[in-house]
Enzyme design. Structure first.
Site, short mmCIF file in Angstrom:
data_model
loop_
_atom_site.label_atom_id
_atom_site.label_comp_id
_atom_site.label_asym_id
_atom_site.label_seq_id
_atom_site.Cartn_x
_atom_site.Cartn_y
_atom_site.Cartn_z
N GLU A 115 0.83 -1.21 0.00
CA GLU A 115 0.00 0.00 0.00
C GLU A 115 0.86 1.26 0.00
O GLU A 115 0.52 2.26 -0.63
CB GLU A 115 -0.95 -0.02 1.20
CG GLU A 115 -1.95 -1.17 1.09
CD GLU A 115 -2.94 -1.19 2.25
OE1 GLU A 115 -2.58 -1.73 3.31
OE2 GLU A 115 -4.05 -0.67 2.09
N GLU A 135 -4.50 -9.69 3.86
CA GLU A 135 -5.46 -9.25 4.88
C GLU A 135 -6.71 -10.13 5.03
O GLU A 135 -7.14 -10.39 6.14
CB GLU A 135 -5.92 -7.80 4.61
CG GLU A 135 -4.90 -6.75 5.03
CD GLU A 135 -3.88 -6.43 3.95
OE1 GLU A 135 -3.78 -7.20 2.96
OE2 GLU A 135 -3.18 -5.42 4.08
#
Lengths: 238, 246
Positions: A115, A135
């Site tokens: 990210e 995730e």
């Protein structure tokens, strides 16, 4: 920024170097790193001497292996977490930096790591890179913009596969899907990022900043509004 | 009772929808469109379904279009309302409304022998089950215009190159490949799957800033789930998580 613990920042010839520096923990992103990154990004944004910035990870094994999960089970209530998220919006700040940002990626680039890379404008990777978003296997989803920045970079289907399966992508595949701009041997990684940075620095800075703004903001506009934005920025430079 | 035109079964949290009119190239008719709507609505109410696979019976066609009058049936729009990840396993030709159905899925895997096209213009129609909107969002405007305006079909390799399909596999391996991907997804926390998918699919229609708001809210909503605690604890204890979808 003398009291920094997990990030080092230096400036050389108009390039800012941001190094995630927790190599014993594969540069895992923790609360301390969030706070230091927030300071560094603010400094870059306000520093007209910094024409371009390069982000990299210390050590041999990872750019950043994700968030430090040992801090996760002490999380405050959702309402407090929400307040904290927007009170110190490191990701919004990241995406608002006017100068071009280059990520030099090696080893593991997971979760928060990918990210961070996706908040940069140009991604260069070494052959040993492994990128992924684990995730959903942890009962969470990315929270540093990954669900928005990844599909805007690689398209919806490829982003969904990475996110829903958690599968890691290697250098060759990352290049093919447009997740990274270039793949180079490990020892060439920083020199390659610096070559791109030097080329950018050789252009008038106002034009560089306007070009980035036209592309980044234009992607959120319909074509007509994007063309108007481009024309306004071009007139600013004339 | 007329014979079913759509097979439906669930195994290990993966729902399989099979268009089952192989003698008619799995062409959509009134019965199939109605069954598709019923089953898609049932999926959304079924907590046990984590991932959906849509495929066609036989090895010739996934779905070669629809019986006239085409515009009276919808398949893509009901599939688009499924709130779980949907994988299309394109076992053969996906044409007209059949391709539009595939475009409404999240991920498209294709047999090497499958062909793709939107031939509606050749009969004086235009695609009307989402094709004019979904195709350019997936392959870009120029390629979408070429496919719609010429009505020509393309092969699997070209479909892969332009991003129309995500992966091309040998015909015999297609369902296995789709199943492996679905199983991998089904091992994740079910609510994370749904929210991640929602964040991507809805977020692509928002500005980046609005999308980031959506992501953060969905992320924080997951703070309230038992699966989040289980997932993080399992990671720290180096064991496999046991997710319950709660």
């Amino acid at each position: 920024m003398a009291d920094f613990e997990v990030i080092t920042y230096e400036k050389k010839d108009g390039t800012g170097y941001v190094t995630l520096d927790r190599p014993h923990a594969l540069n895992a992103y923790n609360i301390r790193m969030r706070d230091e990154l927030y300071q560094v990004l603010g400094a870059i944004k306000d520093d007209s001497e910094v024409k371009v910035a390069i982000f990299r990870g210390a050590g041999e094994r990872a750019f950043c292996a994700g968030a430090d999960l040992t801090e996760f089970l002490t999380a405050p209530s959702p309402a407090i977490a929400r307040q904290v998220r927007w009170a110190r919006d490191v990701w919004g700040l990241f995406l608002s930096i006017p100068q071009p940002l280059i990520a030099a990626l090696h080893g593991y680039v997971l979760g928060s790591g990918i990210e961070i890379a996706l908040c940069c404008d140009i991604r260069v990777a070494s052959e040993d890179v492994r990128l992924g978003l684990p995730e959903t296997g942890l009962g969470i989803i990315p929270a540093a913009g990954g669900t928005q920045t990844l599909p805007r970079t690689v398209g919806r289907a490829a982003a969904l596969e990475m996110l829903l399966t958690g599968r890691l992508v290697d250098a060759k595949e990352a290049l093919r899907m447009g997740l990274v701009n270039h793949v180079v041997p490990r020892q060439e990684l920083l020199p390659n990022a610096e070559r791109i940075a030097n080329k950018i620095k050789s252009h008038p800075q106002a034009a560089v900043v306007c070009a980035k703004q036209a592309v980044v903001r234009g992607l959120d506009l319909d074509l007509e509004a994007g063309l108007a934005l481009e024309a306004r920025l071009a007139r600013l430079l004339a | 009772m007329p014979p079913n035109t759509l097979l439906y079964n669930i195994k290990d949290h993966v729902a399989y929808l099979t268009l089952d009119r192989p003698q008619e190239s799995n062409v959509i008719n009134e019965a199939l469109a109605r069954e598709m709507k019923d089953i898609c609505e049932r999926i959304n109410l079924d907590k046990d379904v984590y991932v959906v696979i849509i495929t066609g019976a036989g090895d010739k066609a996934f779905c070669a279009g629809s019986e006239p009058p085409e515009a009276s049936y919808t398949a893509a729009s009901v599939v688009a309302r499924i709130d779980r990840p949907v994988i299309a396993a394109l076992n053969g030709d996906a044409l007209g409304q059949g391709l539009e159905l595939a475009l409404a899925c999240d991920i498209r895997l294709a047999s090497a022998e499958a062909r793709f096209g939107l031939p509606q213009l050749t009969s004086g129609m235009i695609p009307s089950d989402g094709g004019t909107q979904r195709l350019p969002r997936i392959v870009g405007k120029a390629k979408a215009l070429e496919m719609v305006l010429t009505g020509e079909t393309i092969g699997a390799e070209e479909a892969l190159r332009i991003g129309l399909v995500h992966k091309v596999v040998a015909p015999g391996n297609l369902l296995g490949e789709a199943e492996a991907m679905a199983k991998n997804m089904a091992s994740k926390a079910p609510l994370s799957l749904r929210y991640a998918r929602e964040a991507i699919n809805k977020g692509m229609d928002l500005t980046l800033e609005q999308g980031l708001r959506l992501e953060a809210d969905l992320y924080l909503l997951l703070h309230t789930t038992q699966d989040r605690t289980e997932g993080i604890r399992a990671f720290l204890e180096k064991r496999n998580p046991q997710f319950k979808g709660e």
